[in-house]
Write a protein that holds these residues in place. Sequence first.
Motif, PDB file in Angstrom:
ATOM      1  N   VAL A 157       0.852  -1.192   0.000  1.00  0.00           N
ATOM      2  CA  VAL A 157       0.000   0.000   0.000  1.00  0.00           C
ATOM      3  C   VAL A 157       0.884   1.236   0.000  1.00  0.00           C
ATOM      4  N   LEU A 158       0.418   2.295  -0.640  1.00  0.00           N
ATOM      5  CA  LEU A 158       1.166   3.553  -0.647  1.00  0.00           C
ATOM      6  C   LEU A 158       0.196   4.699  -0.863  1.00  0.00           C
ATOM      7  N   MET A 159       0.678   5.892  -0.625  1.00  0.00           N
ATOM      8  CA  MET A 159      -0.090   7.089  -0.930  1.00  0.00           C
ATOM      9  C   MET A 159       0.775   7.992  -1.795  1.00  0.00           C
ATOM     10  N   CYS A 160       0.151   8.664  -2.740  1.00  0.00           N
ATOM     11  CA  CYS A 160       0.903   9.557  -3.620  1.00  0.00           C
ATOM     12  C   CYS A 160      -0.010  10.660  -4.117  1.00  0.00           C
ATOM     13  N   GLU A 161       0.587  11.686  -4.677  1.00  0.00           N
ATOM     14  CA  GLU A 161      -0.195  12.749  -5.284  1.00  0.00           C
ATOM     15  C   GLU A 161      -0.724  12.277  -6.644  1.00  0.00           C
ATOM     16  N   ASP A 162      -1.802  12.879  -7.081  1.00  0.00           N
ATOM     17  CA  ASP A 162      -2.522  12.395  -8.269  1.00  0.00           C
ATOM     18  C   ASP A 162      -1.653  12.235  -9.517  1.00  0.00           C
ATOM     19  N   PRO A 163      -0.712  13.138  -9.816  1.00  0.00           N
ATOM     20  CA  PRO A 163       0.066  12.953 -11.045  1.00  0.00           C
ATOM     21  C   PRO A 163       0.884  11.655 -11.083  1.00  0.00           C
ATOM     22  N   LEU A 164       1.162  11.060  -9.917  1.00  0.00           N
ATOM     23  CA  LEU A 164       1.966   9.836  -9.880  1.00  0.00           C
ATOM     24  C   LEU A 164       1.128   8.563  -9.931  1.00  0.00           C
ATOM     25  N   VAL A 165      -0.189   8.699  -9.840  1.00  0.00           N
ATOM     26  CA  VAL A 165      -1.048   7.509  -9.811  1.00  0.00           C
ATOM     27  C   VAL A 165      -0.844   6.614 -11.035  1.00  0.00           C
ATOM     28  N   PRO A 166      -0.823   7.141 -12.269  1.00  0.00           N
ATOM     29  CA  PRO A 166      -0.638   6.258 -13.430  1.00  0.00           C
ATOM     30  C   PRO A 166       0.670   5.466 -13.386  1.00  0.00           C
ATOM     31  N   PHE A 167       1.726   6.045 -12.827  1.00  0.00           N
ATOM     32  CA  PHE A 167       3.001   5.319 -12.718  1.00  0.00           C
ATOM     33  C   PHE A 167       2.815   4.051 -11.895  1.00  0.00           C
ATOM     34  N   TYR A 168       2.176   4.161 -10.754  1.00  0.00           N
ATOM     35  CA  TYR A 168       2.011   2.992  -9.888  1.00  0.00           C
ATOM     36  C   TYR A 168       0.972   2.017 -10.427  1.00  0.00           C
ATOM     37  N   GLU A 169      -0.005   2.520 -11.153  1.00  0.00           N
ATOM     38  CA  GLU A 169      -1.006   1.620 -11.733  1.00  0.00           C
ATOM     39  C   GLU A 169      -0.367   0.655 -12.726  1.00  0.00           C
ATOM     40  N   ARG A 170       0.710   1.053 -13.366  1.00  0.00           N
ATOM     41  CA  ARG A 170       1.385   0.154 -14.312  1.00  0.00           C
ATOM     42  C   ARG A 170       1.973  -1.069 -13.620  1.00  0.00           C
ATOM     43  N   PHE A 171       2.120  -1.025 -12.307  1.00  0.00           N
ATOM     44  CA  PHE A 171       2.721  -2.131 -11.565  1.00  0.00           C
ATOM     45  C   PHE A 171       1.691  -2.918 -10.759  1.00  0.00           C
ATOM     46  N   GLY A 172       0.427  -2.723 -11.083  1.00  0.00           N
ATOM     47  CA  GLY A 172      -0.620  -3.506 -10.434  1.00  0.00           C
ATOM     48  C   GLY A 172      -1.286  -2.838  -9.252  1.00  0.00           C
ATOM     49  N   PHE A 173      -0.903  -1.614  -8.941  1.00  0.00           N
ATOM     50  CA  PHE A 173      -1.588  -0.883  -7.882  1.00  0.00           C
ATOM     51  C   PHE A 173      -2.922  -0.361  -8.411  1.00  0.00           C
ATOM     52  N   TYR A 174      -3.904  -0.288  -7.526  1.00  0.00           N
ATOM     53  CA  TYR A 174      -5.201   0.263  -7.902  1.00  0.00           C
ATOM     54  C   TYR A 174      -5.658   1.252  -6.836  1.00  0.00           C
ATOM     55  N   ARG A 175      -6.448   2.210  -7.250  1.00  0.00           N
ATOM     56  CA  ARG A 175      -6.906   3.259  -6.341  1.00  0.00           C
ATOM     57  C   ARG A 175      -7.952   2.703  -5.381  1.00  0.00           C
ATOM     58  N   VAL A 176      -7.827   3.091  -4.111  1.00  0.00           N
ATOM     59  CA  VAL A 176      -8.858   2.750  -3.136  1.00  0.00           C
ATOM     60  C   VAL A 176      -9.542   4.008  -2.607  1.00  0.00           C
ATOM     61  N   GLY A 177      -9.135   5.160  -3.125  1.00  0.00           N
ATOM     62  CA  GLY A 177      -9.807   6.397  -2.751  1.00  0.00           C
ATOM     63  C   GLY A 177      -8.870   7.411  -2.135  1.00  0.00           C
ATOM     64  N   PRO A 178      -9.406   8.547  -1.730  1.00  0.00           N
ATOM     65  CA  PRO A 178      -8.582   9.563  -1.075  1.00  0.00           C
ATOM     66  C   PRO A 178      -7.983   9.008   0.212  1.00  0.00           C
ATOM     67  N   CYS A 179      -6.735   9.379   0.478  1.00  0.00           N
ATOM     68  CA  CYS A 179      -6.058   8.890   1.673  1.00  0.00           C
ATOM     69  C   CYS A 179      -6.443   9.767   2.861  1.00  0.00           C
ATOM     70  N   ALA A 180      -6.601   9.137   4.026  1.00  0.00           N
ATOM     71  CA  ALA A 180      -6.928   9.881   5.245  1.00  0.00           C
ATOM     72  C   ALA A 180      -5.741  10.687   5.750  1.00  0.00           C
ATOM     73  N   VAL A 181      -4.554  10.390   5.245  1.00  0.00           N
ATOM     74  CA  VAL A 181      -3.342  11.070   5.693  1.00  0.00           C
ATOM     75  C   VAL A 181      -3.166  12.374   4.918  1.00  0.00           C
ATOM     76  N   THR A 182      -2.854  13.426   5.617  1.00  0.00           N
ATOM     77  CA  THR A 182      -2.493  14.687   4.976  1.00  0.00           C
ATOM     78  C   THR A 182      -1.171  15.160   5.564  1.00  0.00           C
ATOM     79  N   VAL A 183      -0.415  15.887   4.778  1.00  0.00           N
ATOM     80  CA  VAL A 183       0.846  16.478   5.232  1.00  0.00           C
ATOM     81  C   VAL A 183       0.784  17.956   4.879  1.00  0.00           C
ATOM     82  N   GLY A 184       0.538  18.776   5.887  1.00  0.00           N
ATOM     83  CA  GLY A 184       0.349  20.196   5.616  1.00  0.00           C
ATOM     84  C   GLY A 184      -0.815  20.379   4.657  1.00  0.00           C
ATOM     85  N   PRO A 185      -0.609  21.140   3.585  1.00  0.00           N
ATOM     86  CA  PRO A 185      -1.695  21.353   2.614  1.00  0.00           C
ATOM     87  C   PRO A 185      -1.816  20.215   1.597  1.00  0.00           C
ATOM     88  N   LEU A 186      -0.917  19.239   1.640  1.00  0.00           N
ATOM     89  CA  LEU A 186      -0.888  18.184   0.625  1.00  0.00           C
ATOM     90  C   LEU A 186      -1.920  17.103   0.926  1.00  0.00           C
TER      91      LEU A 186
END
Length: 206
Positions: A157-186
């Motif tokens: 499992v991992l969390m990333c910003e939206d522009p990086l999602v397609p990179f991880y999807e190529r390796f079998g990762f799939y979206r489960v939704g917005p992450c509950a974790v925030t870091v400052g404004p991110l």
Amino acid sequence: MSMQGIHCLTPVALSLLPRAPEPPSCQRRHTLPASEFRCLTPQDATSAFEIEREAFISISGTCPLYLHEIQHFLTLCPELSLGWFQEGRLVAFIIGSLWDEERLTQEALTLHRPGGRTAHLHVLAVHRTFRQQGKGSVLLWRYLCHLGSQPTVRRAVLMCEDPLVPFYERFGFYRVGPCAVTVGPLTFTELQCSLQGQAAWRRSSC
């Protein structure tokens, strides 16, 4: 005792001749491997943080892991890390830890839960002089192979910003939704990847 089976050695002067140099093809080389993948150790923490700091702070102003956190995870669970070294120099790395809940929470940023079946990928970073060469892709694939060989790890499992999602999807990762974790404004998207049933295939592919 019979003397027939005893051979007496007569002392002789030994002449030490200089040893002939080995041909170039036989000379020993004391060079580091051109390229190797291995788990990181706490001694690699500073090198890892220097790569991460340049990669993340210059863009987002923050790091997924700071130096003391890298040292923390590499002490508790070095087997969940992987570094790519070229001639002894760290050029890219991933650091993970175990998590034991269905979704990531703020606690997942700093905790390693040994009974967990989920590998939480905290950070993937590549040294600036080695970017745009496909090294991140190679390292992530190797890391998933590495996780697949560990029978207690069922998913990643991992969390990333939206522009990086397609990179991880190529390796079998799939979206489960917005992450509950925030870091400052991110804010981040949470992704998961099942490792069940893929260990043998990955071992034969890596």
